[in-house]
Design a protein around this motif. Structure first.
Motif, PDB file in Angstrom:
ATOM      1  N   LEU A  22     115.403 -52.220   1.380  1.00  0.00           N
ATOM      2  CA  LEU A  22     115.918 -53.463   0.808  1.00  0.00           C
ATOM      3  C   LEU A  22     115.837 -54.594   1.837  1.00  0.00           C
ATOM      4  O   LEU A  22     115.396 -55.707   1.523  1.00  0.00           O
ATOM      5  CB  LEU A  22     117.354 -53.280   0.333  1.00  0.00           C
ATOM      6  N   ARG A  25     112.249 -55.596   2.188  1.00  0.00           N
ATOM      7  CA  ARG A  25     111.790 -56.384   1.036  1.00  0.00           C
ATOM      8  C   ARG A  25     112.205 -57.846   1.172  1.00  0.00           C
ATOM      9  O   ARG A  25     111.472 -58.757   0.776  1.00  0.00           O
ATOM     10  CB  ARG A  25     112.337 -55.788  -0.271  1.00  0.00           C
ATOM     11  N   GLU A  39     109.165 -59.355 -11.105  1.00  0.00           N
ATOM     12  CA  GLU A  39     109.577 -58.170 -10.348  1.00  0.00           C
ATOM     13  C   GLU A  39     110.972 -57.820 -10.838  1.00  0.00           C
ATOM     14  O   GLU A  39     111.861 -58.677 -10.833  1.00  0.00           O
ATOM     15  CB  GLU A  39     109.605 -58.451  -8.846  1.00  0.00           C
ATOM     16  N   TYR A  40     111.158 -56.587 -11.260  1.00  0.00           N
ATOM     17  CA  TYR A  40     112.420 -56.165 -11.866  1.00  0.00           C
ATOM     18  C   TYR A  40     112.949 -54.933 -11.160  1.00  0.00           C
ATOM     19  O   TYR A  40     112.209 -53.978 -10.943  1.00  0.00           O
ATOM     20  CB  TYR A  40     112.213 -55.869 -13.361  1.00  0.00           C
ATOM     21  N   TRP A  41     114.202 -54.966 -10.794  1.00  0.00           N
ATOM     22  CA  TRP A  41     114.874 -53.829 -10.172  1.00  0.00           C
ATOM     23  C   TRP A  41     115.708 -53.171 -11.249  1.00  0.00           C
ATOM     24  O   TRP A  41     116.553 -53.820 -11.879  1.00  0.00           O
ATOM     25  CB  TRP A  41     115.740 -54.295  -9.017  1.00  0.00           C
ATOM     26  N   ALA A  48     112.458 -47.369  -9.949  1.00  0.00           N
ATOM     27  CA  ALA A  48     113.477 -48.223  -9.347  1.00  0.00           C
ATOM     28  C   ALA A  48     113.062 -49.686  -9.421  1.00  0.00           C
ATOM     29  O   ALA A  48     113.899 -50.574  -9.489  1.00  0.00           O
ATOM     30  CB  ALA A  48     113.715 -47.813  -7.896  1.00  0.00           C
ATOM     31  N   VAL A  49     111.742 -49.918  -9.408  1.00  0.00           N
ATOM     32  CA  VAL A  49     111.201 -51.281  -9.445  1.00  0.00           C
ATOM     33  C   VAL A  49     110.006 -51.302 -10.392  1.00  0.00           C
ATOM     34  O   VAL A  49     109.214 -50.350 -10.421  1.00  0.00           O
ATOM     35  CB  VAL A  49     110.744 -51.743  -8.032  1.00  0.00           C
TER      36      VAL A  49
END
Length: 98
Positions: A22, A25, A39-41, A48-49
């Motif tokens: 994290l 990132r 971009e989606y978590w 996870a992504v």
């Protein structure tokens, strides 16, 4: 070309390794030649992504997977929008039947 990339945590990572990812990132930028549309978590381990992007060449995709492969299992899929799929689908079905 449009792509969907899913990133799932590598098995056996420690909490410190995930926290480190994290922090990494937060400092990292996508490679040149890769246009991110989203971009989606997720609230899941797998994936996870999820990243939706466009890329004309393979080089930035390879760079991304080499950069993050230590903490994620990465899968990339070519994709089209539903609208585009509905437009080209009948043509593809026509050719398949021949």
């Amino acid at each position: 070309m449009l792509h969907i990339m899913t990133l799932s945590w590598q098995p056996g990572l420690t909490r410190e390794q995930r926290d480190g990812a994290l922090a990494r990132r937060a400092q990292w930028q996508y490679p040149e030649g890769l246009q991110v549309l989203g971009e989606y978590w997720t609230a899941a381990e797998q994936p996870a992504v999820v990243v939706v992007f466009e890329a004309a060449e393979f080089v930035p995709i390879m760079e991304l997977t080499l950069t993050w492969g230590d903490v994620f299992q990465i899968a990339t899929y070519p994709a089209v929008s539903a609208e585009e799929g509905l437009r080209i689908g009948p043509e593809a079905l026509q050719r398949r039947r021949v």
